[in-house]
Design an enzyme around this catalytic site. Structure first.
Site, PDB file in Angstrom:
ATOM      1  N   GLN A   1      -7.474   3.289  -0.963  1.00 42.46           N
ATOM      2  CA  GLN A   1      -6.299   3.483  -0.120  1.00 42.46           C
ATOM      3  C   GLN A   1      -4.989   3.068  -0.786  1.00 42.46           C
ATOM      4  OE1 GLN A   1      -7.083   1.430   3.549  1.00 42.46           O
ATOM      5  NE2 GLN A   1      -8.676   2.855   4.180  1.00 42.46           N
ATOM      6  N   LYS A   2      -5.050   2.576  -2.014  1.00 45.03           N
ATOM      7  CA  LYS A   2      -3.843   2.101  -2.662  1.00 45.03           C
ATOM      8  C   LYS A   2      -2.965   3.268  -3.136  1.00 45.03           C
ATOM      9  CE  LYS A   2      -4.328  -2.398  -2.310  1.00 45.03           C
ATOM     10  NZ  LYS A   2      -5.600  -2.585  -1.616  1.00 45.03           N
ATOM     11  N   VAL A   3      -1.864   2.928  -3.815  1.00 46.57           N
ATOM     12  CA  VAL A   3      -0.897   3.949  -4.229  1.00 46.57           C
ATOM     13  C   VAL A   3      -1.590   5.018  -5.073  1.00 46.57           C
ATOM     14  CG1 VAL A   3       1.271   4.361  -5.435  1.00 46.57           C
ATOM     15  CG2 VAL A   3       0.965   2.254  -4.125  1.00 46.57           C
TER      16      VAL A   3
END
Length: 378
Positions: free
Chosen positions: A185-187
């Site tokens: 879910q990170k950048v």
């Protein structure tokens, strides 16, 4: 939209990401020292963040663990960590037998408060972990000065902050070491899990490369032979993960631009709502907006943030309370329960994270803004 399952999910892997993973699988070089895809990904991360070395590892938490290990954090030591963050910023301190010392955050950026840090430094302080929370840059000038004055190294936890910069310079090069997360879910992601440690110090980089793979390295004067120089860990990243991360990294700029566009769009649509405080972008910084976090200001007859969040979810907005339990109030750190950190404790009851990832179109954002406006209406 009747429920939030209709909103696009994040991450969204492209054809390039999938093709890169397939090519890595077909190479039959999946793990191992000197893997060319891993080396290429490390070079791209280092260049992108303006540091001398990047060492990719299995998770962001492993990155924090190895960074602190490289600083020789151990039993009897203390490491200052913000209480308003994910547990992975603090749990590696305990892995090494040291004690996390929880600090408060600032009310506007929600990042580590330099004054709180300064008040907590003792002769046992071995490191300061600074989290660029939600993609907002912490005050590295002040925090680095606190660390320098005390002779304490600074570790940047930039798990949420790829794409964030200060004065035109990417975060990750302001401290002694920095830690990246590549969780799904990170950048950007490396295909589910992954992380990296960044540093300009070649000694730290060499040790972390060794520690991530059981502490093994070459035997001096005996080419081709390795042994364990110290006890390490199995924190390697596979070539498949590195390939996905490399493909995603090539689009980092466009993905951050999309996040910033969506954040600006939401801010425009949400402006002027009584009782709603919008996120700030400190002067001279670029906020990556990994999370778009707003504050539900108490009072005025409005329901509390938890009730507002429940209402929004029922209307198709997958809003979440943002860190509703400060770390020093969680059972894992029960011996810190008597600590008072008033800003973080207050924010834990007031912050909401709204969807703003690049997979959302303006129509989705309109729906989110419309429902937020209704939820805050008298």
């Amino acid at each position: 939209m009747s429920n939030f399952r209709e909103l696009p999910r994040w991450p969204q892997l492209s054809d390039d990401d999938v093709e890169a993973a397939v090519a890595a699988l077909r190479s039959n070089r999946l793990v191992g020292l000197g893997n060319p895809v891993v080396d290429e990904f490390e070079a791209a991360l280092a260049a992108g963040q303006g540091v001398g070395h990047a060492v990719v590892v299995s998770t962001g938490t492993a990155a924090v663990h190895l960074a602190l290990h490289a600083l020789d954090v151990g039993p009897g030591d203390e490491v200052i960590v913000p209480t308003h963050t994910f547990i992975g910023s603090a749990s590696p301190v305990t892995y090494l037998g040291a004690r996390p010392v929880f600090a408060d955050v600032t009310p506007d950026t929600h990042c580590l408060d330099p004054d709180s840090v300064k008040s907590l430094i003792t002769e046992r302080t071995k490191a300061i972990v600074v989290v660029h929370i939600n993609g907002c840059a912490a005050d590295m000038k002040a925090l680095s000065a606190v660390g320098a004055e005390a002779g304490v190294p600074v570790v940047e936890d930039m798990a949420q902050a790829l794409g964030t910069s200060i004065g035109g310079r990417p975060v990750g090069g302001f401290g002694d070491l920095a830690c990246v997360s590549l969780f799904e879910q990170k950048v950007i992601t490396s295909g589910g899990e992954g992380g990296a440690v960044l540093t300009d110090n070649p000694v730290y980089a060499d040790r972390i490369r060794r520690l991530r793979s059981h502490g093994e390295g070459q035997i001096e004067g005996r080419p081709g032979l390795i042994w364990a120089h110290e006890v390490g860990y199995n924190y390697r990243l596979t070539s498949v993960q590195a390939a996905v991360g490399l493909a995603q990294h090539a689009r980092l700029g466009s993905m951050v631009a999309a996040r910033r566009h969506n954040a600006a769009y939401l801010s425009e649509r949400l402006a002027g709502i009584e009782g709603l405080e919008l996120p700030v972008e400190p002067e001279g910084t670029v906020h990556a907006f990994w999370k778009y976090v707003v504050r539900a200001v108490p009072g005025g007859g409005r329901p509390p943030a938890a009730e507002i969040a429940a209402t929004l979810r029922s209307r198709g907005v997958p809003v979440l309370l943002r860190y509703p339990f400060p770390l020093h109030r969680q059972p894992a750190f029960a011996d810190h329960a008597e600590v008072s950190l008033p800003v973080a404790e207050r924010l834990s009851q007031e912050l909401l994270a709204l969807p703003s990832h690049p997979g959302l179109a303006e129509g989705h954002l309109d729906h989110i803004a419309d429902e937020v406006r209704k939820a805050f209406a008298p």
